[in-house]
Scaffold this motif. Structure first.
Motif, mmCIF file in Angstrom:
data_model
loop_
_atom_site.group_PDB
_atom_site.id
_atom_site.type_symbol
_atom_site.label_atom_id
_atom_site.label_comp_id
_atom_site.label_asym_id
_atom_site.label_seq_id
_atom_site.Cartn_x
_atom_site.Cartn_y
_atom_site.Cartn_z
ATOM 1 N N THR A 1 24.114 8.465 68.281
ATOM 2 C CA THR A 1 24.217 7.234 69.036
ATOM 3 C C THR A 1 23.511 7.385 70.374
ATOM 4 O O THR A 1 22.940 8.435 70.665
ATOM 5 N N ARG A 2 23.571 6.344 71.190
ATOM 6 C CA ARG A 2 23.147 6.419 72.588
ATOM 7 C C ARG A 2 23.828 5.293 73.350
ATOM 8 O O ARG A 2 24.348 4.345 72.749
ATOM 9 N N ALA A 3 23.807 5.386 74.665
ATOM 10 C CA ALA A 3 24.452 4.390 75.520
ATOM 11 C C ALA A 3 23.756 3.040 75.365
ATOM 12 O O ALA A 3 22.564 2.967 75.045
ATOM 13 N N ASN A 4 24.514 1.980 75.609
ATOM 14 C CA ASN A 4 23.999 0.613 75.596
ATOM 15 C C ASN A 4 23.388 0.215 74.257
ATOM 16 O O ASN A 4 22.351 -0.439 74.207
ATOM 17 N N VAL B 1 34.613 13.661 63.022
ATOM 18 C CA VAL B 1 33.287 13.125 63.352
ATOM 19 C C VAL B 1 32.820 13.735 64.667
ATOM 20 O O VAL B 1 33.534 13.687 65.674
ATOM 21 N N ASP B 2 31.629 14.334 64.661
ATOM 22 C CA ASP B 2 30.977 14.783 65.879
ATOM 23 C C ASP B 2 30.079 13.655 66.359
ATOM 24 O O ASP B 2 29.182 13.224 65.622
ATOM 25 N N ILE B 3 30.310 13.165 67.576
ATOM 26 C CA ILE B 3 29.500 12.092 68.136
ATOM 27 C C ILE B 3 28.425 12.725 69.016
ATOM 28 O O ILE B 3 28.733 13.466 69.943
ATOM 29 N N ILE B 4 27.172 12.427 68.704
ATOM 30 C CA ILE B 4 26.042 13.061 69.379
ATOM 31 C C ILE B 4 25.182 11.991 70.036
ATOM 32 O O ILE B 4 24.693 11.074 69.368
ATOM 33 N N ASP B 5 24.995 12.127 71.354
ATOM 34 C CA ASP B 5 24.137 11.219 72.117
ATOM 35 C C ASP B 5 22.701 11.719 71.988
ATOM 36 O O ASP B 5 22.381 12.816 72.447
ATOM 37 N N ILE B 6 21.837 10.912 71.385
ATOM 38 C CA ILE B 6 20.461 11.349 71.143
ATOM 39 C C ILE B 6 19.679 11.546 72.441
ATOM 40 O O ILE B 6 18.664 12.232 72.455
ATOM 41 N N GLU B 7 20.154 10.962 73.540
ATOM 42 C CA GLU B 7 19.480 11.089 74.834
ATOM 43 C C GLU B 7 19.626 12.492 75.416
ATOM 44 O O GLU B 7 18.905 12.853 76.343
ATOM 45 N N GLU B 8 20.541 13.298 74.885
ATOM 46 C CA GLU B 8 20.803 14.635 75.427
ATOM 47 C C GLU B 8 19.942 15.727 74.799
ATOM 48 O O GLU B 8 20.001 16.875 75.230
ATOM 49 N N ASN B 9 19.162 15.391 73.770
ATOM 50 C CA ASN B 9 18.347 16.386 73.093
ATOM 51 C C ASN B 9 17.028 15.741 72.692
ATOM 52 O O ASN B 9 17.015 14.803 71.887
ATOM 53 N N MET C 1 15.355 8.049 67.289
ATOM 54 C CA MET C 1 15.341 6.979 68.285
ATOM 55 C C MET C 1 15.188 5.581 67.685
ATOM 56 O O MET C 1 15.716 4.611 68.225
ATOM 57 N N LEU C 2 14.504 5.444 66.579
ATOM 58 C CA LEU C 2 14.324 4.131 65.956
ATOM 59 C C LEU C 2 15.319 3.857 64.834
ATOM 60 O O LEU C 2 15.289 2.781 64.226
#
Length: 78
Positions: free
Chosen positions: A7-10, A32-40, A48-49
């Protein structure tokens, strides 16, 4: 079972997708592991798409508009 939610913010679609995934999680009882794609950067490039993305054991199960039936079908098999 290793389930990851990318996921990512907004991201409104991500909020909806996580809600759907949580409904399946309530029925099946997995973590569930929630991973912010903006961190890697590598993960960001890869997804991203596509976000939100659900992976099980390294394989993409579903991305974009997540639905309960598809997630249940793929995540109910251990």
């Amino acid at each position: 079972m290793n389930v990851k939610f990318f996921t990512r913010a907004n991201c409104g679609l991500c909020v909806e997708g996580l809600h759907t995934l949580k409904l399946v999680q309530e029925d099946l009882g997995f973590h569930v592991d929630i991973i912010d794609i903006e961190e890697n950067e590598a993960v960001h490039e890869k997804y991203m798409l596509m976000i939100p993305v659900v992976e099980k054991d390294g394989q993409v199960i579903q991305y974009g508009n997540l639905d309960y039936a598809t997630l249940m079908e793929h995540l109910s098999y251990e």
